[in-house]
Motif scaffolding. Sequence first.
Motif, PDB file in Angstrom:
ATOM      1  N   ALA A 198       1.004  -1.058   0.096  1.00  0.00           N
ATOM      2  CA  ALA A 198       0.074   0.136  -0.003  1.00  0.00           C
ATOM      3  C   ALA A 198       0.966   1.375   0.079  1.00  0.00           C
ATOM      4  O   ALA A 198       0.461   2.272  -0.640  1.00  0.00           O
ATOM      5  CB  ALA A 198      -0.862  -0.145   1.104  1.00  0.00           C
ATOM      6  N   ARG A 199       2.003   1.239   0.800  1.00  0.00           N
ATOM      7  CA  ARG A 199       2.786   2.434   0.973  1.00  0.00           C
ATOM      8  C   ARG A 199       3.548   2.609  -0.434  1.00  0.00           C
ATOM      9  O   ARG A 199       3.701   3.703  -0.887  1.00  0.00           O
ATOM     10  CB  ARG A 199       3.695   2.503   1.997  1.00  0.00           C
ATOM     11  N   SER A 200       3.871   1.590  -0.979  1.00  0.00           N
ATOM     12  CA  SER A 200       4.653   1.734  -2.298  1.00  0.00           C
ATOM     13  C   SER A 200       3.807   2.198  -3.463  1.00  0.00           C
ATOM     14  O   SER A 200       4.433   2.833  -4.293  1.00  0.00           O
ATOM     15  CB  SER A 200       5.564   0.454  -2.733  1.00  0.00           C
ATOM     16  N   LEU A 201       2.584   1.772  -3.275  1.00  0.00           N
ATOM     17  CA  LEU A 201       1.473   2.348  -4.276  1.00  0.00           C
ATOM     18  C   LEU A 201       1.278   3.625  -4.164  1.00  0.00           C
ATOM     19  O   LEU A 201       1.337   4.398  -5.082  1.00  0.00           O
ATOM     20  CB  LEU A 201       0.225   1.286  -4.153  1.00  0.00           C
ATOM     21  N   ARG A 202       1.342   4.198  -3.096  1.00  0.00           N
ATOM     22  CA  ARG A 202       1.155   5.614  -2.774  1.00  0.00           C
ATOM     23  C   ARG A 202       2.195   6.360  -2.877  1.00  0.00           C
ATOM     24  O   ARG A 202       1.936   7.568  -3.606  1.00  0.00           O
ATOM     25  CB  ARG A 202       0.529   5.659  -1.207  1.00  0.00           C
ATOM     26  N   ARG A 203       3.146   5.820  -2.526  1.00  0.00           N
ATOM     27  CA  ARG A 203       4.606   6.790  -2.617  1.00  0.00           C
ATOM     28  C   ARG A 203       5.214   6.694  -3.800  1.00  0.00           C
ATOM     29  O   ARG A 203       5.857   7.660  -4.336  1.00  0.00           O
ATOM     30  CB  ARG A 203       5.326   6.649  -1.153  1.00  0.00           C
ATOM     31  N   ILE A 204       5.420   5.647  -4.447  1.00  0.00           N
ATOM     32  CA  ILE A 204       6.341   5.290  -5.603  1.00  0.00           C
ATOM     33  C   ILE A 204       5.526   5.238  -6.902  1.00  0.00           C
ATOM     34  O   ILE A 204       5.750   5.692  -7.740  1.00  0.00           O
ATOM     35  CB  ILE A 204       7.174   4.105  -5.333  1.00  0.00           C
ATOM     36  N   VAL A 205       4.622   4.385  -7.018  1.00  0.00           N
ATOM     37  CA  VAL A 205       3.862   3.850  -8.029  1.00  0.00           C
ATOM     38  C   VAL A 205       2.867   5.073  -8.481  1.00  0.00           C
ATOM     39  O   VAL A 205       3.222   5.466  -9.824  1.00  0.00           O
ATOM     40  CB  VAL A 205       3.302   2.613  -8.130  1.00  0.00           C
ATOM     41  N   LEU A 206       1.874   5.447  -7.914  1.00  0.00           N
ATOM     42  CA  LEU A 206       1.038   6.582  -8.212  1.00  0.00           C
ATOM     43  C   LEU A 206       1.609   7.834  -8.815  1.00  0.00           C
ATOM     44  O   LEU A 206       1.234   8.196  -9.791  1.00  0.00           O
ATOM     45  CB  LEU A 206       0.065   6.614  -7.094  1.00  0.00           C
ATOM     46  N   PRO A 207       2.611   8.217  -7.867  1.00  0.00           N
ATOM     47  CA  PRO A 207       3.148   9.738  -8.703  1.00  0.00           C
ATOM     48  C   PRO A 207       3.748   9.475 -10.076  1.00  0.00           C
ATOM     49  O   PRO A 207       3.658  10.282 -10.830  1.00  0.00           O
ATOM     50  CB  PRO A 207       4.206   9.809  -7.525  1.00  0.00           C
ATOM     51  N   GLN A 208       4.463   8.238 -10.084  1.00  0.00           N
ATOM     52  CA  GLN A 208       5.023   8.076 -11.481  1.00  0.00           C
ATOM     53  C   GLN A 208       4.138   7.758 -12.677  1.00  0.00           C
ATOM     54  O   GLN A 208       3.997   8.156 -14.039  1.00  0.00           O
ATOM     55  CB  GLN A 208       6.015   6.783 -11.482  1.00  0.00           C
ATOM     56  N   ALA A 209       2.830   7.159 -12.328  1.00  0.00           N
ATOM     57  CA  ALA A 209       1.690   6.647 -13.095  1.00  0.00           C
ATOM     58  C   ALA A 209       1.054   7.923 -13.481  1.00  0.00           C
ATOM     59  O   ALA A 209       0.342   7.769 -14.667  1.00  0.00           O
ATOM     60  CB  ALA A 209       1.140   5.633 -12.546  1.00  0.00           C
ATOM     61  N   MET A 210       1.069   8.874 -12.687  1.00  0.00           N
ATOM     62  CA  MET A 210       0.215  10.093 -12.912  1.00  0.00           C
ATOM     63  C   MET A 210       0.387  10.762 -14.379  1.00  0.00           C
ATOM     64  O   MET A 210      -0.419  11.456 -15.048  1.00  0.00           O
ATOM     65  CB  MET A 210       0.329  11.399 -11.791  1.00  0.00           C
ATOM     66  N   ARG A 211       1.614  10.680 -14.958  1.00  0.00           N
ATOM     67  CA  ARG A 211       2.227  11.194 -16.374  1.00  0.00           C
ATOM     68  C   ARG A 211       1.115  10.405 -17.283  1.00  0.00           C
ATOM     69  O   ARG A 211       0.768  11.116 -18.412  1.00  0.00           O
ATOM     70  CB  ARG A 211       3.356  11.029 -16.239  1.00  0.00           C
ATOM     71  N   PHE A 212       0.843   9.329 -17.143  1.00  0.00           N
ATOM     72  CA  PHE A 212      -0.141   8.309 -18.312  1.00  0.00           C
ATOM     73  C   PHE A 212      -1.516   8.533 -17.860  1.00  0.00           C
ATOM     74  O   PHE A 212      -2.135   8.163 -18.541  1.00  0.00           O
ATOM     75  CB  PHE A 212       0.553   7.124 -18.043  1.00  0.00           C
ATOM     76  N   ILE A 213      -1.983   8.966 -16.454  1.00  0.00           N
ATOM     77  CA  ILE A 213      -3.262   8.688 -16.111  1.00  0.00           C
ATOM     78  C   ILE A 213      -3.911  10.159 -16.229  1.00  0.00           C
ATOM     79  O   ILE A 213      -5.118  10.082 -17.055  1.00  0.00           O
ATOM     80  CB  ILE A 213      -3.230   8.357 -14.656  1.00  0.00           C
ATOM     81  N   VAL A 214      -3.138  11.015 -16.110  1.00  0.00           N
ATOM     82  CA  VAL A 214      -3.766  12.524 -16.066  1.00  0.00           C
ATOM     83  C   VAL A 214      -4.286  12.950 -17.660  1.00  0.00           C
ATOM     84  O   VAL A 214      -5.564  13.259 -17.629  1.00  0.00           O
ATOM     85  CB  VAL A 214      -2.930  13.556 -15.478  1.00  0.00           C
ATOM     86  N   PRO A 215      -3.449  12.730 -18.410  1.00  0.00           N
ATOM     87  CA  PRO A 215      -3.859  13.530 -19.979  1.00  0.00           C
ATOM     88  C   PRO A 215      -5.195  12.658 -20.307  1.00  0.00           C
ATOM     89  O   PRO A 215      -6.035  13.241 -20.857  1.00  0.00           O
ATOM     90  CB  PRO A 215      -2.799  13.128 -20.871  1.00  0.00           C
ATOM     91  N   PRO A 216      -5.270  11.178 -20.360  1.00  0.00           N
ATOM     92  CA  PRO A 216      -6.448  10.525 -20.799  1.00  0.00           C
ATOM     93  C   PRO A 216      -7.658  10.839 -20.076  1.00  0.00           C
ATOM     94  O   PRO A 216      -8.829  10.969 -20.148  1.00  0.00           O
ATOM     95  CB  PRO A 216      -6.276   9.040 -20.800  1.00  0.00           C
ATOM     96  N   THR A 217      -7.488  11.020 -18.670  1.00  0.00           N
ATOM     97  CA  THR A 217      -8.462  11.742 -17.723  1.00  0.00           C
ATOM     98  C   THR A 217      -9.225  12.949 -18.203  1.00  0.00           C
ATOM     99  O   THR A 217     -10.415  13.072 -18.027  1.00  0.00           O
ATOM    100  CB  THR A 217      -8.062  11.586 -16.440  1.00  0.00           C
ATOM    101  N   GLY A 218      -8.286  13.847 -18.861  1.00  0.00           N
ATOM    102  CA  GLY A 218      -8.998  15.052 -19.222  1.00  0.00           C
ATOM    103  C   GLY A 218      -9.813  14.654 -20.480  1.00  0.00           C
ATOM    104  O   GLY A 218     -10.680  15.409 -20.550  1.00  0.00           O
ATOM    105  N   SER A 219      -9.315  13.755 -21.372  1.00  0.00           N
ATOM    106  CA  SER A 219     -10.082  13.513 -22.480  1.00  0.00           C
ATOM    107  C   SER A 219     -11.580  12.826 -21.870  1.00  0.00           C
ATOM    108  O   SER A 219     -12.597  12.914 -22.444  1.00  0.00           O
ATOM    109  CB  SER A 219      -9.726  12.362 -23.126  1.00  0.00           C
ATOM    110  N   GLN A 220     -11.440  12.083 -20.686  1.00  0.00           N
ATOM    111  CA  GLN A 220     -12.786  11.773 -20.372  1.00  0.00           C
ATOM    112  C   GLN A 220     -13.860  12.821 -19.681  1.00  0.00           C
ATOM    113  O   GLN A 220     -14.843  12.569 -19.584  1.00  0.00           O
ATOM    114  CB  GLN A 220     -12.390  10.731 -18.985  1.00  0.00           C
ATOM    115  N   VAL A 221     -13.037  13.774 -19.130  1.00  0.00           N
ATOM    116  CA  VAL A 221     -13.987  14.957 -18.708  1.00  0.00           C
ATOM    117  C   VAL A 221     -14.698  15.478 -19.990  1.00  0.00           C
ATOM    118  O   VAL A 221     -15.884  15.886 -19.513  1.00  0.00           O
ATOM    119  CB  VAL A 221     -12.920  15.938 -18.098  1.00  0.00           C
ATOM    120  N   ILE A 222     -13.811  15.569 -20.988  1.00  0.00           N
ATOM    121  CA  ILE A 222     -14.419  16.268 -22.078  1.00  0.00           C
ATOM    122  C   ILE A 222     -15.637  15.398 -22.475  1.00  0.00           C
ATOM    123  O   ILE A 222     -16.846  15.735 -22.979  1.00  0.00           O
ATOM    124  CB  ILE A 222     -13.431  16.739 -23.297  1.00  0.00           C
ATOM    125  N   ARG A 223     -15.366  13.823 -22.751  1.00  0.00           N
ATOM    126  CA  ARG A 223     -16.393  13.113 -23.055  1.00  0.00           C
ATOM    127  C   ARG A 223     -17.631  13.062 -22.079  1.00  0.00           C
ATOM    128  O   ARG A 223     -18.821  12.967 -22.676  1.00  0.00           O
ATOM    129  CB  ARG A 223     -15.853  11.823 -22.996  1.00  0.00           C
TER     130      ARG A 223
END
Length: 316
Positions: A198-223
């Motif tokens: 849980a801690r590695s997901l919160r501290r290590i994985v998610l912050p690096q994955a945000m670069r790939f998560i946030v842009p398509p999330t913006g497309s989902q908001v538009i949709r």
Amino acid sequence: MTTTSTEQRGRPELDVAGAAPVRHPLRLLATVGVVVLAAMLGHMLVTNRNFQWDVVASWFTAETIMRGLGMTLMLTAIAMVIGVGLGILIAVARMSGNPLLSAVASGYIWLFRAIPELVQLLFWFNLAALLPRLSVGIPFGPEFASWNTNSLITPLMAAILGLGLLEAAYMAEIVRGGLLSVDHGQVEAAKALGMGSARSLRRIVLPQAMRFIVPPTGSQVIRMVKGTSLVSVIALADLLYSVQVVYNRTFETIPLLIVACGWYLILNSILFVVQGAIERYYSRGSVGGSRPSLRELFRSRRPRNTPGSAIGEGQP
């Protein structure tokens, strides 16, 4: 040096002084065609009186339209909050080592992505036909509280459930793709430092994955902004429904539809700008972070001059 000079004397020299730029007739033809079509469109917008621009201007900021616009924005915000929060949980469950959790998460994603959005809205709106009462209690035991489904599942609640639960299925796949994009060595390094999952997901994985998560999330908001127009079929007073109420009374269909199109264009244009800014923010520091144009893409793939090419042959 002698051999090179002999080879050069046996080959014709390149005349670069009189070189002319490469002509692109198709590009010129496409430009002329676009200009002509744009001129025709502008002429139609100005001369066609059926657009009734005076009616569009009078209704564009009317109180009824503004209330519908507020409902559209509220639905978008609530559905995205539910979709992002639930989507993260479903993505983590699907990647879990527990086969039951993974199967349930996969089934959820399959079910909600397979059924059309409009069908889901109608299903939630007519839930009372399936379950006349909703209750909370011990499974197969006594009930603590119960409610009439018709009074609980209002058009607003049906729209929130239909849009939010569907968005969670799409966001789960976006989040899962972002998590899979992180190098597995990062997780191994976190474990070596004594971090739990849980801690590695919160501290290590998610912050690096945000670069790939946030842009398509913006497309989902538009949709989602556009998808809220479907709630007009369950008589929820969003932007489209408000416009329909007005033109059913005044019979000014085209001007009122132009009002709706105008507001959707304004909202999505703002979101496009915000999405571009977010993409630039999260792509900073990455190799090739800026997006190349089509010309730059083809230039980067063009083979370089080699000693066997025409230009290289004329050089010593």
